[in-house]
Design an enzyme around this catalytic site. Structure first.
Site, PDB file in Angstrom:
ATOM      1  N   ASP A 294      46.497  36.557  47.503  1.00  0.00           N
ATOM      2  CA  ASP A 294      46.359  37.037  48.872  1.00  0.00           C
ATOM      3  C   ASP A 294      47.681  37.572  49.419  1.00  0.00           C
ATOM      4  O   ASP A 294      47.739  38.654  50.006  1.00  0.00           O
ATOM      5  CB  ASP A 294      45.818  35.917  49.775  1.00  0.00           C
ATOM      6  CG  ASP A 294      46.510  34.579  49.539  1.00  0.00           C
ATOM      7  OD1 ASP A 294      47.504  34.528  48.792  1.00  0.00           O
ATOM      8  OD2 ASP A 294      46.057  33.576  50.117  1.00  0.00           O
TER       9      ASP A 294
ATOM     10  N   ASP B  97      31.827  30.897  40.133  1.00  0.00           N
ATOM     11  CA  ASP B  97      32.335  30.690  38.777  1.00  0.00           C
ATOM     12  C   ASP B  97      32.129  29.252  38.307  1.00  0.00           C
ATOM     13  O   ASP B  97      32.768  28.805  37.353  1.00  0.00           O
ATOM     14  CB  ASP B  97      33.840  31.004  38.726  1.00  0.00           C
ATOM     15  CG  ASP B  97      34.142  32.496  38.776  1.00  0.00           C
ATOM     16  OD1 ASP B  97      33.187  33.287  38.777  1.00  0.00           O
ATOM     17  OD2 ASP B  97      35.330  32.856  38.831  1.00  0.00           O
TER      18      ASP B  97
END
Length: 474
Positions: free
Chosen positions: A234, A86
């Site tokens: 996560d 990105d």
């Protein structure tokens, strides 16, 4: 009122420390399984694997992590590598060059570039998953250098239909670079060798640490995929998956080396993200955890896990009130000796913290006793970040929106400007703690000197690094 508030925070700190003491005892009694000398003999087929490498402006380490992942030993026709880049800087050309080089060598590798960064890391992982061909998904952050036998050591374990994720231990590429990196290494060693081992050994929830893990694609999908509504995507996915009934496994004997932040400003970014993300996950999932049909120990340990960063505001309050209460006692207007005697039980929390560190070092390093002398410095450094982590926790509780901010790497060109407000508050806390320590020494209140010395060391340590970094930014 002050005495009650101080007693409350000391009880909370003691409870977290006692839990850490229990974890330490579990870790001591836990025996590591014998390594499988021929793990692939039990493999019925080679599952397809996708390795995902999320990147954002990682000039210093992008090529290193791509080269390491492309060098992982696995049948090429069953392996796919996705570089989820990105970036908005020169990292783009670095990754494209690296991808082209490995593609020319026959590696199935692709660079996926987004321009909007929607969802940040979680968004990049979800976007890559749409075109991922693997039954299994391995994830490595930019600062990791996975060993080339990573997949060969793990894929056979995934034949267990109920196993959704395997996490391996982080090791450190630059632990000896400075006192700051040594402190981080100690903390991470304790997290993996004590907390992960104890939770896994007792059947409680563990978490994927964002990198150096292997997922079953089916598990990610069943849990609802990657969500971007917390900074700890996560941890969020880990709990949602285990609430769905998936098993997680932690393997302590397999390690993945990583680079530690080498500046205090970089460490703040990382700690702020972890603290705020964990608190956001607690706000999101604690109620679901307690409503689930799970053993009480799993709910309790999950709650302690998700609320662990609440120790930081407790440390701030304790730092402020400890010398004040002792001054009131000395002038005859505060609680008496019985009160402070009872507060001494808070040292059990410190004992748990100390033993957890020692056991982790003993399990990992042959000459572990050499590390004991740096324990006070480690303790000081850990406590010194209490103000910035309290700010992050407050932001999570107030639902303040914070963008995902990557951790700057040691040799990268990007640096984070330190918040002047935080620096000033930490300097004021250092002065306040030092004045309190001087008062205790002057009055001969020796029983309280040790505790006050910890507070003083903490903020002096952090203030020293603040001054160094502010000078470098001038």
């Amino acid at each position: 009122m002050i005495a009650l508030l101080y007693a409350g925070v000391m009880i909370i700190l003691a409870l977290f420390g006692i839990n850490l003491l229990w974890m330490s005892l579990v870790a001591v009694r836990h025996k590591e399984p014998e390594p499988d000398s021929s793990p692939l003999n039990s493999l019925n087929h080679w599952p397809s694997v996708t390795i995902q490498i999320p990147l954002y402006n990682e000039i210093a380490v992008a090529k290193r992590v791509i080269d390491a992942c492309a060098s992982i030993i696995y049948p090429h026709h069953r392996l796919q590598i996705q570089v989820l880049d990105d970036s908005t800087d020169e990292t783009i050309s670095i990754t494209q060059d690296a991808v082209s080089k490995w593609k020319a060598r026959g590696v199935n590798i692709v660079c996926i570039h987004r321009t909007d960064r929607k969802g940040f890391k979680a968004g990049a992982l979800a976007y890559g998953l749409e075109s991922a061909s693997g039954e299994l998904i391995a994830i490595f952050d930019a600062d990791f250098v996975p060993p080339n036998d990573f997949l060969l050591s793990l894929v056979h374990r995934m034949e267990d239909p109920n196993l959704g994720m395997i996490q391996v231990r982080w090791s450190h590429l630059n632990a000896k670079a400075s006192l700051l990196t040594q402190i981080q290494a100690w903390s991470l060693d304790m997290h993996f060798v004590i907390e992960h081992v104890a939770r896994h050994a007792t059947g409680c929830f563990i978490n994927f640490n964002g990198t150096a893990g292997l997922w079953k694609r089916k598990c990610i999908d069943d849990a609802g995929g990657w969500h971007a509504d917390t900074l700890a995507e996560d941890l969020d996915l880990s709990y949602r998956a285990q609430l769905k009934g998936w098993k997680f496994e932690y393997i302590n004997e397999i390690e993945a080396p990583a680079e530690l932040p080498e500046t205090l400003s970089a460490l703040r970014v990382q700690q702020t993200r972890w603290t705020k993300g964990t608190a956001e996950t607690a706000r999101k999932l604690l109620r679901t955890l307690w409503r689930a049909t799970l053993p009480l120990k799993t709910k309790l340990q999950g709650t302690i896990h998700l609320t662990s960063h609440f120790v930081y505001p407790c440390l701030v309050v304790a730092t402020l009130l400890h010398p004040l209460l002792l001054f009131k006692q000395a002038t005859g207007s505060g609680p008496g000796h019985v009160y402070f005697g009872l507060m001494g039980f808070g040292l059990f929390g410190l004992l748990g913290f100390f033993l957890a560190q020692m056991i982790a070092q003993h399990k990992l390093y042959p000459r572990w006793w050499n590390h004991i002398r740096t324990f006070p410095i480690f303790l000081a450094g850990s406590m010194g970040l209490a103000i910035c982590n309290t700010q992050a926790l407050w932001g999570a509780l107030r639902k303040f929106s914070t963008p995902f901010e990557r951790t700057p790497k040691a040799k990268g060109k990007y640096h984070v400007k330190t918040s002047r407000l935080i620096v000033v508050l930490e300097a004021l806390m250092a002065i306040y703690s030092l004045v309190g320590l001087s008062y205790l020494l002057w009055e001969g209140i020796w029983g309280a000197v040790g505790f006050q010395l910890l507070f003083t060391m903490s903020y002096l340590f952090i203030t020293r690094y603040n001054i160094i970094e502010l000078r470098s930014q001038a």
